[in-house]
Design a protein around this motif. Structure first.
Motif, PDB file in Angstrom:
ATOM      1  N   ASN A 157       0.835  -1.210   0.000  1.00 50.18           N
ATOM      2  CA  ASN A 157       0.000   0.000   0.000  1.00 50.18           C
ATOM      3  C   ASN A 157       0.869   1.260   0.000  1.00 50.18           C
ATOM      4  O   ASN A 157       0.554   2.248  -0.650  1.00 50.18           O
ATOM      5  N   LEU A 164       2.195   1.945  -3.391  1.00 50.85           N
ATOM      6  CA  LEU A 164       1.099   2.485  -4.217  1.00 50.85           C
ATOM      7  C   LEU A 164       0.887   3.974  -3.917  1.00 50.85           C
ATOM      8  O   LEU A 164       0.690   4.779  -4.825  1.00 50.85           O
ATOM      9  N   GLY A 165       0.947   4.324  -2.640  1.00 50.10           N
ATOM     10  CA  GLY A 165       0.809   5.730  -2.231  1.00 50.10           C
ATOM     11  C   GLY A 165       1.903   6.593  -2.842  1.00 50.10           C
ATOM     12  O   GLY A 165       1.629   7.696  -3.334  1.00 50.10           O
ATOM     13  N   ILE A 207       3.596   5.970  -5.607  1.00 46.61           N
ATOM     14  CA  ILE A 207       3.351   6.053  -7.064  1.00 46.61           C
ATOM     15  C   ILE A 207       2.314   7.134  -7.353  1.00 46.61           C
ATOM     16  O   ILE A 207       2.472   7.968  -8.236  1.00 46.61           O
ATOM     17  N   LYS A 208       1.250   7.126  -6.565  1.00 48.34           N
ATOM     18  CA  LYS A 208       0.136   8.058  -6.804  1.00 48.34           C
ATOM     19  C   LYS A 208       0.538   9.495  -6.450  1.00 48.34           C
ATOM     20  O   LYS A 208       0.277  10.410  -7.226  1.00 48.34           O
TER      21      LYS A 208
END
Lengths: 141, 93
Positions: free
Chosen positions: B73, B76-77, B79-80
């Protein structure tokens, strides 16, 4: 396939292990949309993205707590994909309008540079006087 | 359909997290390892396309399975929030 695994639409639900795998066609939803939708779930679930970015993207969603139904999370993910898809389309549609508004905002108070042909006399106002007859006004002259 | 990406080794008290750099860029994984270094001892093996991150928590109270998924997670954070999605898309255009 095992008894505790069943498939509904694009969802593969693993009831025993309490997770769901969502299959998404990247030709329908761009990676930008998929990442954005996945990001909205990171407070409730663990997200894993894999697959093939040009053919099929698989998103594994594992709820952080056992009281969350993975099937509902999967369906919510599908909704979120649609939400972001609409958002992206609207963003693209209104891009030219936003750019025009920003251009207008930036041009509303233009900073005019003084022309280089005007000599710097030290005074604030410069009046052209080719015949040299201009005199400063004084009340008792 | 999906491989095991997070393998917790309770005996060795570490977790192996394997990544696919098609979806998780290398630089984001490194950044996440750096951020986790306060709470975990870390190592990275595998290759450029599919690196495997090994995290060994400094405290015994940390759940190994959850640690692996939290790490996912976290990447992913990154990347975003750091706008890396466009870089990923460009790779496949």
């Amino acid at each position: 396939m095992e008894d505790d695994v069943f498939t509904i639409d694009n969802l593969e639900i693993h009831k025993k292990d309490n997770f769901v795998i969502i299959s998404v066609n990247p030709k329908m939803y761009s990676l930008e949309v998929i990442y954005s939708a996945a990001y909205t779930f990171i407070d409730r679930a663990y997200i894993l993205i894999e697959g093939n970015p040009s053919e099929e993207v698989l998103i594994q969603i594992r709820p952080k707590t056992s009281n969350i139904n993975p099937e509902i999370l999967g369906r919510e993910f599908n909704n979120e994909l649609l939400n972001y898809m609409v958002y992206m389309q609207r963003t693209l549609k209104s891009q030219s309008i936003r750019e025009a508004i920003m251009l207008r905002v930036l041009n509303i108070n233009p900073q005019v540079k003084p022309s280089s042909s005007v000599p710097n006399t030290g005074s604030e106002v410069y009046i052209e006087d080719p015949e040299k007859i201009a005199k400063p006004w004084r009340p008792h002259d | 359909m999906i491989n095991m990406k997070v393998i917790a080794n309770e005996e060795e008290k570490h977790v192996l997290i394997s990544f696919d750099t098609k979806f998780y860029p290398y630089e984001c994984i490194y950044k996440a390892i750096q951020d986790f270094s306060g709470s975990c001892f870390s190592n990275i093996k595998g290759n450029q396309e599919s690196p495997i991150v090994i995290l060994k928590p400094k405290s015994d109270e940390i759940n190994l399975h959850n640690l692996g998924y939290e790490f996912y997670n976290y990447v992913l954070g990154i990347i975003k929030n750091e706008g890396k999605v466009q870089d990923i898309i460009k790779k496949f255009e």
